[in-house]
Scaffold this motif. Structure first.
Motif, PDB file in Angstrom:
ATOM      1  N   MET A   1       0.840  -1.178   0.000  1.00 17.01           N
ATOM      2  CA  MET A   1       0.000   0.000   0.000  1.00 17.01           C
ATOM      3  C   MET A   1       0.886   1.243   0.000  1.00 17.01           C
ATOM      4  N   ASN A   2       0.432   2.288  -0.644  1.00 14.53           N
ATOM      5  CA  ASN A   2       1.162   3.551  -0.583  1.00 14.53           C
ATOM      6  C   ASN A   2       0.507   4.457   0.466  1.00 14.53           C
ATOM      7  N   VAL A   3       1.103   5.622   0.683  1.00 12.12           N
ATOM      8  CA  VAL A   3       0.634   6.533   1.722  1.00 12.12           C
ATOM      9  C   VAL A   3      -0.832   6.908   1.507  1.00 12.12           C
ATOM     10  N   GLN A   4      -1.201   7.253   0.301  1.00 11.36           N
ATOM     11  CA  GLN A   4      -2.578   7.682   0.040  1.00 11.36           C
ATOM     12  C   GLN A   4      -3.564   6.548   0.259  1.00 11.36           C
ATOM     13  N   GLU A   5      -3.210   5.334  -0.141  1.00 11.19           N
ATOM     14  CA  GLU A   5      -4.095   4.186   0.080  1.00 11.19           C
ATOM     15  C   GLU A   5      -4.304   3.939   1.573  1.00 11.19           C
ATOM     16  N   ILE A   6      -3.237   4.090   2.354  1.00 12.84           N
ATOM     17  CA  ILE A   6      -3.332   3.911   3.801  1.00 12.84           C
ATOM     18  C   ILE A   6      -4.249   4.965   4.409  1.00 12.84           C
ATOM     19  N   LYS A   7      -4.047   6.222   4.035  1.00 10.91           N
ATOM     20  CA  LYS A   7      -4.873   7.306   4.568  1.00 10.91           C
ATOM     21  C   LYS A   7      -6.336   7.131   4.175  1.00 10.91           C
ATOM     22  N   ASN A   8      -6.580   6.738   2.939  1.00 17.42           N
ATOM     23  CA  ASN A   8      -7.960   6.522   2.479  1.00 17.42           C
ATOM     24  C   ASN A   8      -8.623   5.382   3.251  1.00 17.42           C
ATOM     25  N   ALA A   9      -7.889   4.320   3.506  1.00 11.65           N
ATOM     26  CA  ALA A   9      -8.438   3.189   4.257  1.00 11.65           C
ATOM     27  C   ALA A   9      -8.810   3.626   5.667  1.00 11.65           C
ATOM     28  N   LEU A  10      -7.935   4.371   6.322  1.00  8.69           N
ATOM     29  CA  LEU A  10      -8.232   4.847   7.671  1.00  8.69           C
ATOM     30  C   LEU A  10      -9.437   5.783   7.670  1.00  8.69           C
ATOM     31  N   LYS A  11      -9.521   6.619   6.656  1.00 11.47           N
ATOM     32  CA  LYS A  11     -10.627   7.575   6.552  1.00 11.47           C
ATOM     33  C   LYS A  11     -11.979   6.860   6.438  1.00 11.47           C
ATOM     34  N   THR A  12     -11.978   5.679   5.845  1.00  7.20           N
ATOM     35  CA  THR A  12     -13.235   4.935   5.684  1.00  7.20           C
ATOM     36  C   THR A  12     -13.469   3.946   6.835  1.00  7.20           C
ATOM     37  N   GLY A  13     -12.658   4.044   7.885  1.00  8.44           N
ATOM     38  CA  GLY A  13     -12.887   3.237   9.070  1.00  8.44           C
ATOM     39  C   GLY A  13     -12.221   1.878   9.086  1.00  8.44           C
ATOM     40  N   LYS A  14     -11.383   1.606   8.087  1.00  6.78           N
ATOM     41  CA  LYS A  14     -10.685   0.322   8.051  1.00  6.78           C
ATOM     42  C   LYS A  14      -9.451   0.368   8.940  1.00  6.78           C
ATOM     43  N   LYS A  15      -9.024  -0.786   9.414  1.00  5.05           N
ATOM     44  CA  LYS A  15      -7.803  -0.885  10.206  1.00  5.05           C
ATOM     45  C   LYS A  15      -6.665  -1.285   9.287  1.00  5.05           C
ATOM     46  N   VAL A  16      -5.531  -0.576   9.425  1.00  8.01           N
ATOM     47  CA  VAL A  16      -4.351  -0.849   8.613  1.00  8.01           C
ATOM     48  C   VAL A  16      -3.229  -1.281   9.542  1.00  8.01           C
ATOM     49  N   PHE A  17      -2.513  -2.316   9.115  1.00  2.00           N
ATOM     50  CA  PHE A  17      -1.417  -2.859   9.915  1.00  2.00           C
ATOM     51  C   PHE A  17      -0.137  -2.917   9.095  1.00  2.00           C
ATOM     52  N   TRP A  18       0.985  -3.008   9.832  1.00  2.00           N
ATOM     53  CA  TRP A  18       2.304  -3.126   9.218  1.00  2.00           C
ATOM     54  C   TRP A  18       2.925  -4.421   9.735  1.00  2.00           C
ATOM     55  N   HIS A  19       3.233  -5.325   8.881  1.00  2.00           N
ATOM     56  CA  HIS A  19       3.800  -6.649   9.186  1.00  2.00           C
ATOM     57  C   HIS A  19       2.808  -7.583   9.865  1.00  2.00           C
ATOM     58  N   HIS A  20       2.232  -7.201  10.992  1.00  2.00           N
ATOM     59  CA  HIS A  20       1.262  -8.023  11.715  1.00  2.00           C
ATOM     60  C   HIS A  20       0.409  -7.104  12.585  1.00  2.00           C
ATOM     61  N   GLU A  21      -0.579  -7.656  13.244  1.00  2.00           N
ATOM     62  CA  GLU A  21      -1.536  -6.827  13.974  1.00  2.00           C
ATOM     63  C   GLU A  21      -0.966  -6.166  15.221  1.00  2.00           C
ATOM     64  N   GLY A  22       0.272  -6.449  15.555  1.00  2.00           N
ATOM     65  CA  GLY A  22       0.933  -5.764  16.661  1.00  2.00           C
ATOM     66  C   GLY A  22       1.349  -4.342  16.297  1.00  2.00           C
ATOM     67  N   TYR A  23       1.405  -4.044  14.989  1.00  2.00           N
ATOM     68  CA  TYR A  23       1.758  -2.713  14.507  1.00  2.00           C
ATOM     69  C   TYR A  23       0.575  -2.147  13.732  1.00  2.00           C
ATOM     70  N   GLU A  24      -0.132  -1.214  14.338  1.00  2.00           N
ATOM     71  CA  GLU A  24      -1.327  -0.633  13.729  1.00  2.00           C
ATOM     72  C   GLU A  24      -1.071   0.810  13.312  1.00  2.00           C
ATOM     73  N   VAL A  25      -1.525   1.158  12.121  1.00  2.00           N
ATOM     74  CA  VAL A  25      -1.431   2.541  11.657  1.00  2.00           C
ATOM     75  C   VAL A  25      -2.647   3.287  12.208  1.00  2.00           C
ATOM     76  N   ILE A  26      -2.383   4.433  12.824  1.00  2.00           N
ATOM     77  CA  ILE A  26      -3.460   5.239  13.397  1.00  2.00           C
ATOM     78  C   ILE A  26      -3.324   6.691  12.955  1.00  2.00           C
TER      79      ILE A  26
END
Length: 65
Positions: free
Chosen positions: A1-26
């Protein structure tokens, strides 16, 4: 995912992770995008200071269930 895809996912209420669920993008209360480590409650910025270069490989970010 790129930066914009990550931001768009968060904006729509989705949870985004890095490597595994121990690292969450907020998005914090002042609008910063951060990677939160749930194991020790530490944070790093989603990107370098340029706002474009991810602190990780784009292939390692994913939308959770």
């Amino acid at each position: 995912m790129n930066v914009q895809e990550i931001k768009n996912a968060l904006k729509t209420g989705k949870k985004v992770f890095w490597h595994h669920e121990g690292y969450e993008v907020i998005k914090d209360s002042i609008g910063q995008y951060l990677i939160k480590c749930h194991m020790n409650d530490t944070f790093i910025g989603l990107t370098w200071l340029d706002g474009v270069t991810l602190n990780g490989e784009p292939k390692d970010f994913y939308i959770g269930n």
